[in-house]
Motif scaffolding. Structure first.
Motif, mmCIF file in Angstrom:
data_model
loop_
_atom_site.group_PDB
_atom_site.id
_atom_site.type_symbol
_atom_site.label_atom_id
_atom_site.label_comp_id
_atom_site.label_asym_id
_atom_site.label_seq_id
_atom_site.Cartn_x
_atom_site.Cartn_y
_atom_site.Cartn_z
ATOM 1 N N UNK A 71 0.844 -1.185 0.000
ATOM 2 C CA UNK A 71 0.000 0.000 0.000
ATOM 3 C C UNK A 71 0.885 1.242 0.000
ATOM 4 N N UNK A 72 0.517 2.255 -0.779
ATOM 5 C CA UNK A 72 1.295 3.490 -0.882
ATOM 6 C C UNK A 72 1.155 4.306 0.398
ATOM 7 N N UNK A 73 2.257 4.837 0.857
ATOM 8 C CA UNK A 73 2.259 5.660 2.065
ATOM 9 C C UNK A 73 1.600 7.005 1.770
ATOM 10 N N UNK A 74 0.784 7.480 2.682
ATOM 11 C CA UNK A 74 0.110 8.772 2.508
ATOM 12 C C UNK A 74 1.149 9.867 2.337
ATOM 13 N N UNK A 75 0.923 10.733 1.379
ATOM 14 C CA UNK A 75 1.841 11.847 1.157
ATOM 15 C C UNK A 75 2.930 11.554 0.153
ATOM 16 N N UNK A 76 3.103 10.292 -0.219
ATOM 17 C CA UNK A 76 4.112 9.924 -1.209
ATOM 18 C C UNK A 76 3.404 9.705 -2.539
ATOM 19 N N UNK A 77 3.870 10.421 -3.562
ATOM 20 C CA UNK A 77 3.320 10.270 -4.902
ATOM 21 C C UNK A 77 4.481 10.356 -5.884
ATOM 22 N N UNK A 78 4.216 10.000 -7.119
ATOM 23 C CA UNK A 78 5.261 10.097 -8.140
ATOM 24 C C UNK A 78 5.730 11.551 -8.235
ATOM 25 N N UNK A 79 4.787 12.481 -8.318
ATOM 26 C CA UNK A 79 5.163 13.899 -8.417
ATOM 27 C C UNK A 79 5.973 14.334 -7.194
ATOM 28 N N UNK A 80 5.544 13.906 -6.028
ATOM 29 C CA UNK A 80 6.276 14.251 -4.806
ATOM 30 C C UNK A 80 7.680 13.677 -4.792
ATOM 31 N N UNK A 118 5.596 3.348 -6.534
ATOM 32 C CA UNK A 118 5.376 4.607 -7.266
ATOM 33 C C UNK A 118 6.243 4.711 -8.524
ATOM 34 N N UNK A 119 7.427 4.136 -8.462
ATOM 35 C CA UNK A 119 8.339 4.149 -9.613
ATOM 36 C C UNK A 119 8.876 2.745 -9.847
ATOM 37 N N UNK A 120 9.209 2.451 -11.107
ATOM 38 C CA UNK A 120 9.709 1.115 -11.441
ATOM 39 C C UNK A 120 11.119 0.878 -10.914
ATOM 40 N N UNK A 121 11.980 1.903 -11.113
ATOM 41 C CA UNK A 121 13.381 1.738 -10.734
ATOM 42 C C UNK A 121 14.080 3.101 -10.718
ATOM 43 N N UNK A 122 15.355 3.080 -10.402
ATOM 44 C CA UNK A 122 16.129 4.329 -10.322
ATOM 45 C C UNK A 122 16.226 5.010 -11.682
ATOM 46 N N UNK A 123 16.271 4.235 -12.759
ATOM 47 C CA UNK A 123 16.331 4.836 -14.099
ATOM 48 C C UNK A 123 15.080 5.652 -14.393
ATOM 49 N N UNK A 124 13.920 5.128 -14.023
ATOM 50 C CA UNK A 124 12.685 5.875 -14.234
ATOM 51 C C UNK A 124 12.719 7.182 -13.432
ATOM 52 N N UNK A 125 13.212 7.111 -12.217
ATOM 53 C CA UNK A 125 13.315 8.311 -11.392
ATOM 54 C C UNK A 125 14.205 9.352 -12.063
ATOM 55 N N UNK A 126 15.361 8.927 -12.589
ATOM 56 C CA UNK A 126 16.280 9.854 -13.261
ATOM 57 C C UNK A 126 15.642 10.482 -14.502
ATOM 58 N N UNK A 127 14.932 9.679 -15.276
ATOM 59 C CA UNK A 127 14.283 10.201 -16.483
ATOM 60 C C UNK A 127 13.182 11.193 -16.104
ATOM 61 N N UNK A 128 12.416 10.878 -15.074
ATOM 62 C CA UNK A 128 11.372 11.800 -14.627
ATOM 63 C C UNK A 128 11.977 13.104 -14.100
#
Length: 192
Positions: free
Chosen positions: A1-10, A46-56
């Motif tokens: 379950x996703x933690x409250x306050x954590x989102x992809x945009x955040x 929220x994210x697949x991996x570190x590469x997705x985070x870097x691209x975002x």
């Protein structure tokens, strides 16, 4: 379950702040998990991996930079547009060094960061309209401008100019030289 306050945009915003604080290379999923006080595993919902985070993060930086450059270009042409665009670029690099580094990430054409990257090229081509460069020469001029802006900004933010005189005067002279180069662009090479 996703933690409250954590989102992809955040996560991406937190990654951008972290990049500016400690450097793009230091942005990791582990560092973000510590920042949010969650486990690393919970971020992977929220994210697949570190590469997705870097691209975002690159997409965010490219969008911010394109928005800033677009605002700077509004109502300007010729040398005024060149100076406004370049200064927006330089200022962004100084204000957001980690994000600026992220914006230099190599972007795949299918990446979410591809659209904002293409916007930069379109903005630089808008500058070139006043210089009346042939379409076939514009890619070369865009590469020249990008190289000059990036080179100066990278050297300046790394501290390379710290002990070498008036950096703003050097910036102004570099822009004068680019303006002169665009006004006196060499004739296109003819295929042999």
């Amino acid at each position: 379950m996703a933690r409250a306050g954590v989102s992809v945009e955040g996560l991406v915003r937190a990654a951008a702040e972290l990049a500016d604080e400690v450097g793009f290379e230091q942005v990791t999923v582990s560092a973000l998990a510590r920042r949010f006080d969650v486990t690393v595993a919970s971020l992977y919902s929220h994210i697949k991996n570190a590469d997705e985070l870097r691209v975002r993060l690159a997409a965010l930086a490219l969008t911010e930079l394109a928005d800033r450059a677009s605002d700077a270009l509004a109502g300007r042409a010729g040398k005024d547009a060149l100076v406004a665009f370049a200064t927006a670029y330089r200022d962004y690099a100084k204000e957001h060094p980690g994000r600026y580094t992220a914006a230099r990430l190599r972007i795949d054409a299918s990446s979410p960061a591809a659209a904002p990257a293409l916007r930069h090229t379109a903005l630089m081509r808008a500058i070139l309209r006043e210089y009346k460069l042939p379409e076939t020469e514009q890619v070369h001029a865009v590469r020249l401008l990008g190289s000059a802006f990036h080179g100066f900004a990278s050297l300046e933010t790394s501290g390379a100019f710290a002990h070498s005189g008036d950096v703003d005067a050097s910036w102004a002279r570099a822009l004068d030289a680019l303006h002169a180069a665009l006004l006196n662009w060499p004739r296109p090479l003819t295929p042999q």
